[in-house]
Every structure is written in C-alpha cells, then in structure tokens.
Design an enzyme around this catalytic site. Structure first.
Site, PDB file in Angstrom:
ATOM      1  N   SER A 125     -52.914  -6.843   5.004  1.00 37.24           N
ATOM      2  CA  SER A 125     -54.280  -6.180   4.800  1.00 37.24           C
ATOM      3  C   SER A 125     -53.860  -5.474   3.251  1.00 37.24           C
ATOM      4  O   SER A 125     -52.761  -5.477   2.788  1.00 37.24           O
ATOM      5  CB  SER A 125     -54.111  -4.719   5.782  1.00 37.24           C
ATOM      6  OG  SER A 125     -54.170  -5.275   6.931  1.00 37.24           O
TER       7      SER A 125
HETATM    8  N1  SAH Z   1     -51.494  -5.554   9.645  1.00 37.13           N
HETATM    9  C1  SAH Z   1     -51.583  -7.127   9.191  1.00 37.13           C
HETATM   10  C2  SAH Z   1     -52.895  -7.549   9.586  1.00 37.13           C
HETATM   11  C3  SAH Z   1     -52.751  -8.818   9.862  1.00 37.13           C
HETATM   12  S1  SAH Z   1     -54.526  -9.525  10.190  1.00 37.13           S
HETATM   13  C4  SAH Z   1     -50.817  -7.400   8.004  1.00 37.13           C
HETATM   14  O1  SAH Z   1     -50.908  -6.293   7.126  1.00 37.13           O
HETATM   15  O2  SAH Z   1     -50.404  -8.336   7.962  1.00 37.13           O
HETATM   16  C5  SAH Z   1     -54.760  -9.173  11.896  1.00 37.13           C
HETATM   17  C6  SAH Z   1     -53.807  -9.882  12.770  1.00 37.13           C
HETATM   18  O3  SAH Z   1     -54.407  -9.449  14.210  1.00 37.13           O
HETATM   19  C7  SAH Z   1     -53.805 -11.129  12.813  1.00 37.13           C
HETATM   20  O4  SAH Z   1     -52.388 -11.634  12.654  1.00 37.13           O
HETATM   21  C8  SAH Z   1     -54.376 -11.827  14.220  1.00 37.13           C
HETATM   22  O5  SAH Z   1     -53.901 -12.887  14.597  1.00 37.13           O
HETATM   23  C9  SAH Z   1     -54.132 -10.673  15.084  1.00 37.13           C
HETATM   24  N2  SAH Z   1     -54.997 -10.448  16.125  1.00 37.13           N
HETATM   25  C10 SAH Z   1     -56.121 -10.720  16.395  1.00 37.13           C
HETATM   26  N3  SAH Z   1     -56.461 -10.483  17.569  1.00 37.13           N
HETATM   27  C11 SAH Z   1     -55.501 -10.086  18.478  1.00 37.13           C
HETATM   28  C12 SAH Z   1     -55.289  -9.759  19.684  1.00 37.13           C
HETATM   29  N4  SAH Z   1     -56.133  -9.881  20.822  1.00 37.13           N
HETATM   30  N5  SAH Z   1     -53.871  -9.332  20.061  1.00 37.13           N
HETATM   31  C13 SAH Z   1     -52.795  -9.506  19.265  1.00 37.13           C
HETATM   32  N6  SAH Z   1     -53.012  -9.694  17.898  1.00 37.13           N
HETATM   33  C14 SAH Z   1     -54.463  -9.944  17.427  1.00 37.13           C
END
Ligand code: SAH
Length: 219
Positions: free
Chosen positions: A69
């Site tokens: 993010s």
């Molecule tokens: N806060 C993280 C954002 C990553 S993007 C950062 O700054 O790196 C969002 C993440 O949510 C992705 O890695 C994706 O695989 C995960 N995601 C999406 N749907 C999900 C679910 N149902 N359960 C767990 N993780 C999920």
C-alpha cells in the site's frame, strides 16, 4: 564502515525524512504514527529492484498481482484505527508485504494478520523476524470470515476491498470496536470506518482509495 555504506545510509535517511514531511503535509498529525512511518524500513518490504523507490509515496508491486500500500494510506488507516484510544488485539486481513503490519504492531499489544497467498505470507514472516517484531501472529487463511478462534478484536483493518461491509468481520469486533477498510470496485472505492454498536454497526466514509479486491480461498 566504507564511505559507500555511509552514503547509502544518508540517502535513505534523507528520503525517509522527505516522506515524513509529505505525510505531514497531507494531513497525518498523529505523532506515534509519523514516528512509526519514520522507523519502519519500507525498503525491506519490497523487491530489491524496487528498494530505491521504497520511500516514494506510492503503491508498488509485490508479486502475485498484489501491491504494497501507499505510505499515506498506511498512515491514514493506522491513525484512523488508533484515534479512539489504545488497542489490545487487532486483526489484519491481507498481510501482503507485511509493511502495514510492521507499522501497526509496535503501537498495539498484538496483531493477528492473515493472508490467502502463502508465498507472500512466508516472505512477510521472514521480514518480521529480520526486524525483530514479536507481537505478530500470522495465519495462512481466507480472512473474509475473520479469525473466530481469536475473536473478539478491538479493531480490524482490511487491506483488500470487499464489495460491502463484511458482517462476519463486524461480528468479531468488541462492542465499540472499529474496523477500517476499503469498500467497492476499484474505480469507485471508499475508505470506510465501521464502528460496532450495541445493536448493529454504523459507518463513516473517510476518503476515496484504490485497493486490490478481497478474494476468496487460499493459494
Ligand atoms: N497491507 C498490505 C497490502 C497488500 S494488498 C501491504 O501493504 O503490503 C492486499 C493483500 O490482501 C494481498 O496480499 C492479497 O493476497 C490479500 N487478500 C485478498 N483477499 C484476501 C482474503 N480473503 N484473505 C486474506 N488475504 C487476502
């Protein structure tokens, strides 16, 4: 230390400081959050090839079609969670790179973080170890249903966007607890804060955002 090392260190400190100034200009006021943004080594949460861009205020790819993010959003969501007072137990859905987790963990007693993509979670776990954060519990699971075995939480942060407010997650909040999450399709998504009330929940819209979607299942 060689002059080269010193040079890299100074550049990094300068670019980090520039990021903090920018976050302040964009309206992030919470000192604890700004301090965590300054101290958390974002360059360790991206691929080496992108490390030189780690302190730009922008989302970056982390593989598997996912992104780390934007720092402003991480700061904004962390501040929105902390506003009402100290937090004991926080659930994060979507560990991704682990950066948001690492910013948040030192500000609360414990973070439970879940990720559906195993390779991302394994990488994040190694990063938590490297930087020595120990109050994070990780789990490879679909976070759409929360983490009932550790509920209730006094706060939940979701870093991928569902279509609407996930009631299964609301039910895992303590009364008075809050959840910060993006909601909706990418083009018309909003960051929302949901508060659990005695007889349901209420929500307020914080601002426009653009997150990857919340998906089902694990891989
Ligand atoms: N806060 C993280 C954002 C990553 S993007 C950062 O700054 O790196 C969002 C993440 O949510 C992705 O890695 C994706 O695989 C995960 N995601 C999406 N749907 C999900 C679910 N149902 N359960 C767990 N993780 C999920």
């Amino acid at each position: 230390m060689t002059p080269g090392h010193i040079g890299i260190g100074m550049t990094s400190a300068r670019t980090r400081e520039r990021l903090i100034r920018r976050l302040r200009d964009e309206g992030i006021r919470d000192r604890r959050v700004l301090e965590r943004m300054r101290e958390t080594p974002r360059h360790l949460f991206v691929d080496e090839a992108l490390a030189s861009r780690a302190y730009e205020d922008t989302a970056l790819p982390i593989g598997n079609g996912q992104t780390i993010s934007q720092p402003y959003i991480v700061a904004r969501m962390t501040a929105a969670l902390l506003e009402a007072g100290p937090l004991q137990s926080v659930l994060e859905v979507g560990t991704g790179s682990g950066y948001q987790t690492a910013v948040l963990a030192p500000l609360v007693r414990r973070v439970y973080t879940v990720e559906r993509v195993k390779v991302l979670l394994d990488q994040a776990r190694r990063r938590f170890q490297t930087i020595g954060i120990r109050n994070i519990v990780t789990k490879h699971t679909d976070g759409g249903l929360g983490l009932p075995e550790y509920a209730p939480f006094d706060a939940i942060i979701v870093t991928a966007a569902p279509a609407g407010i996930p009631l299964a997650l609301v039910e895992q909040l303590e009364p008075g607890g809050r959840m910060v999450l993006p909601i909706g399709e990418r083009e018309e998504q909003a960051l929302v804060r949901v508060t659990r009330t005695a007889d349901g929940h209420e929500h307020e819209i914080l601002e426009r955002v653009s997150f990857v979607p919340l998906l089902g299942g694990v891989c």
